[in-house]
Design a protein around this motif. Sequence first.
Motif, PDB file in Angstrom:
ATOM      1  N   ALA A  70      26.280 -26.612  71.314  1.00  0.00           N
ATOM      2  CA  ALA A  70      26.925 -25.363  70.735  1.00  0.00           C
ATOM      3  C   ALA A  70      26.812 -24.644  69.555  1.00  0.00           C
ATOM      4  O   ALA A  70      26.735 -23.241  70.070  1.00  0.00           O
ATOM      5  CB  ALA A  70      28.462 -26.090  70.669  1.00  0.00           C
ATOM      6  N   TRP A  71      26.048 -25.195  68.503  1.00  0.00           N
ATOM      7  CA  TRP A  71      25.069 -25.062  67.606  1.00  0.00           C
ATOM      8  C   TRP A  71      23.978 -23.501  68.250  1.00  0.00           C
ATOM      9  O   TRP A  71      23.829 -22.496  67.472  1.00  0.00           O
ATOM     10  CB  TRP A  71      24.301 -25.623  66.939  1.00  0.00           C
ATOM     11  N   ALA A  72      23.454 -24.561  69.525  1.00  0.00           N
ATOM     12  CA  ALA A  72      22.238 -23.872  69.488  1.00  0.00           C
ATOM     13  C   ALA A  72      22.655 -22.451  70.906  1.00  0.00           C
ATOM     14  O   ALA A  72      22.546 -21.248  70.529  1.00  0.00           O
ATOM     15  CB  ALA A  72      21.311 -24.660  70.873  1.00  0.00           C
ATOM     16  N   GLU A  73      23.994 -22.235  71.408  1.00  0.00           N
ATOM     17  CA  GLU A  73      24.402 -20.898  72.180  1.00  0.00           C
ATOM     18  C   GLU A  73      24.476 -20.378  71.291  1.00  0.00           C
ATOM     19  O   GLU A  73      24.730 -19.219  71.154  1.00  0.00           O
ATOM     20  CB  GLU A  73      25.646 -21.964  73.247  1.00  0.00           C
ATOM     21  N   ASN A  74      25.129 -20.523  70.318  1.00  0.00           N
ATOM     22  CA  ASN A  74      25.904 -19.755  68.720  1.00  0.00           C
ATOM     23  C   ASN A  74      24.629 -18.821  68.721  1.00  0.00           C
ATOM     24  O   ASN A  74      24.673 -17.610  68.493  1.00  0.00           O
ATOM     25  CB  ASN A  74      26.759 -20.031  67.616  1.00  0.00           C
ATOM     26  N   TRP A  75      23.820 -19.708  68.302  1.00  0.00           N
ATOM     27  CA  TRP A  75      22.100 -18.939  67.818  1.00  0.00           C
ATOM     28  C   TRP A  75      21.894 -17.930  68.711  1.00  0.00           C
ATOM     29  O   TRP A  75      21.396 -16.507  68.357  1.00  0.00           O
ATOM     30  CB  TRP A  75      21.086 -20.019  67.512  1.00  0.00           C
ATOM     31  N   LEU A  76      22.027 -18.299  70.209  1.00  0.00           N
ATOM     32  CA  LEU A  76      21.050 -17.798  71.203  1.00  0.00           C
ATOM     33  C   LEU A  76      22.459 -16.426  70.852  1.00  0.00           C
ATOM     34  O   LEU A  76      22.226 -14.760  71.388  1.00  0.00           O
ATOM     35  CB  LEU A  76      21.239 -18.200  72.177  1.00  0.00           C
ATOM     36  N   LEU A  77      23.173 -16.787  71.096  1.00  0.00           N
ATOM     37  CA  LEU A  77      23.914 -15.299  71.625  1.00  0.00           C
ATOM     38  C   LEU A  77      24.424 -14.447  70.456  1.00  0.00           C
ATOM     39  O   LEU A  77      24.571 -12.885  70.383  1.00  0.00           O
ATOM     40  CB  LEU A  77      25.893 -15.501  72.223  1.00  0.00           C
TER      41      LEU A  77
END
Length: 250
Positions: A70-77
């Motif tokens: 979820a952290w990585a997703e927020n970074w990508l988004l």
Amino acid sequence: MKRTLAIGDIHGGFKALKQVLHRAKVTENDKLIFLGDYVDGWSESSLIIDFLIKLSQKQECIFIKGNHDAWAENWLLLGSEPPVWLANGGQTTVDSYSEYSLEELDVHLEFFQNMKNYYVDEENRLFIHAGYTSTDGPDVEMYTADSRWDRTLWETAVAMDKKLSENPDLYPKKLLLFKEIFIGHTHTLHLGITEPLRKSNVWNLDTGAAFTGALSIMDVDTKEFRQSDTLPHLYPEEKGRNHYKVKLKI
């Protein structure tokens, strides 16, 4: 013969993932259920996502979302880089994407966005990264993030009196909802255990790959499991998350 295989927290250890798939003799007939935390720790997070995208095109795969995902997703988004994430393996994930194009990043973002919070199979077995707090199960949980962060499910199972029978009046109701529960998130090294661990009807497959442990894969029917070499052995030039105290539970 088709098997259903569950895989614990990988945390950027692509070498370990390839090793356990080989040691378990995984074929395209097998169903693979990944319990989350694919990224953050060792240096090959982006390569893992590349690999899993291609793997899912060849065979049935279920991808559960972990808190690190979820952290990585927020970074990508959003480009979000909270210090707590960077300090707990996120920086190695960011670094692993340094050569990716915007188009490639979008493909990976879509992969993260399509991950499941949990999965229940036809035999009423739950696969979830962390846990849930509701006595009625994860489908009515007030906060969906609990599936990625909750530790009370595992703590309840660990604290169970071994002599307690499955009496509906005494037994924790949320443990009675499913035949079995498979989780990751809280590694077994905290309890001095390096292999998949069962407490009550909960199986914990996070065997500390982010730290000094190995990656584990388990046949959920037979409970036969295979493990990689320890991650420090596979990545001798790296620290993973070992520059933090193992007692961290993030």
